[in-house]
Design an enzyme around this catalytic site. Sequence first.
Site, short mmCIF file in Angstrom:
data_model
loop_
_atom_site.label_atom_id
_atom_site.label_comp_id
_atom_site.label_asym_id
_atom_site.label_seq_id
_atom_site.Cartn_x
_atom_site.Cartn_y
_atom_site.Cartn_z
N LYS A 1 49.50 69.49 187.81
CA LYS A 1 48.40 68.68 188.33
C LYS A 1 48.93 67.56 189.22
CE LYS A 1 48.12 65.00 184.86
NZ LYS A 1 47.34 64.36 183.78
N THR B 1 41.80 65.58 183.25
CA THR B 1 42.87 66.58 183.19
C THR B 1 42.36 67.89 182.61
OG1 THR B 1 44.60 64.89 183.00
CG2 THR B 1 45.13 67.10 182.18
N GLY C 1 35.99 35.17 171.96
CA GLY C 1 36.72 36.42 171.79
C GLY C 1 38.05 36.29 171.07
N GLU C 2 38.49 35.06 170.82
CA GLU C 2 39.76 34.84 170.12
C GLU C 2 39.67 35.38 168.70
OE1 GLU C 2 42.16 30.91 168.64
OE2 GLU C 2 41.37 30.90 170.70
N ASP D 1 49.13 69.93 181.83
CA ASP D 1 50.08 69.30 182.75
C ASP D 1 51.46 69.42 182.15
OD1 ASP D 1 50.27 67.29 180.79
OD2 ASP D 1 48.92 65.94 181.86
N HIS E 1 52.59 59.68 173.82
CA HIS E 1 52.52 60.32 175.13
C HIS E 1 53.90 60.64 175.68
CE1 HIS E 1 50.30 61.54 178.67
NE2 HIS E 1 51.13 60.86 179.43
#
Length: 311
Positions: free
Chosen positions: A190, A224, A37-38, A167, A128
């Site tokens: 929420k 959400t 995976g490297e 939210d 975000h």
Amino acid sequence: MALRIVPGTAGHPLATALARCLGLEPATCTVERFPDGELRPRVGTVRGDDVYLVQSTGPPVSERLVELLLLLDACRRAGADRVTAVVPYFGYARQDRRTRAGEAIGARVAADVLTAAGAQRLLVVDPHTTALETMFAIPVEMLTAVPVLAAALSASVPDDTVVVAPDLGAVKIAERVAARLDCSVAVVRKTRISGTSVRATELTGDVRNHPVLIVDDMISTGATIEAAAHILLAHGATPDITVAATHGLLVADAVERLQALQLRRLLVTDSVALPPNPPPWMEVRSIAALLSNAVAGLHRGEALDDLLPQS
């Protein structure tokens, strides 16, 4: 100093579209993967260039982030004069503070390692949290896809539509969309129960007998949006629900959750790679032109005031 667009594996289609908007071909970039995976990336000739490395850190977030770090280092060691990390979706931005003892602040860690790897500037789209900028010692340009989303929605949104923030964190983006569409705004409060479960607890605003447009910066598991849709319908909104978001992560069973809501339309951008065979009610709009305007302006040393979110 020549302008170069370098695509990471998570940003290749968007980087190609961005380069074409600028009249360029993307630079050569390969990423070799070892059996364990490297990753071992290699970039083409960028010596003396103004490099814009395009790599969203969508799912799998940590792997995409490591690739971004290695590509930044590769560009720096290849002699790039300036390297800007173009990260339309910035993973770990949700981890901007500790909510209990023993937690890390993931956004700050990501900021530190990006800078250490060689990023001299960061370009993001609808992160975000706007607090992301304060975690970096390098300049951060935060664009918004609101004009792209609003333009796609303007011809099909009824005049009496209510734009809904699912939210409190989505209030700003919902207000910006509503201002462009000349619609009123409602807000759902929420409570997050877990990473895949959300309970909507309160609705502020009148949605009775109105079609609704739920707007968020991102859709991850769909929890959400699902919770918001249920409380909106319980308060009398018409079942004509449209959802729009900048980043369509759509992990786990998000598509099935949204399918069960019988949405009229789901609109997202190409900030991250989308699942194969998307449902017919999903529409994708590109942010390549938005990014190309920003990259061209930065390359010329211009301000990006017209592209930044307006409060």
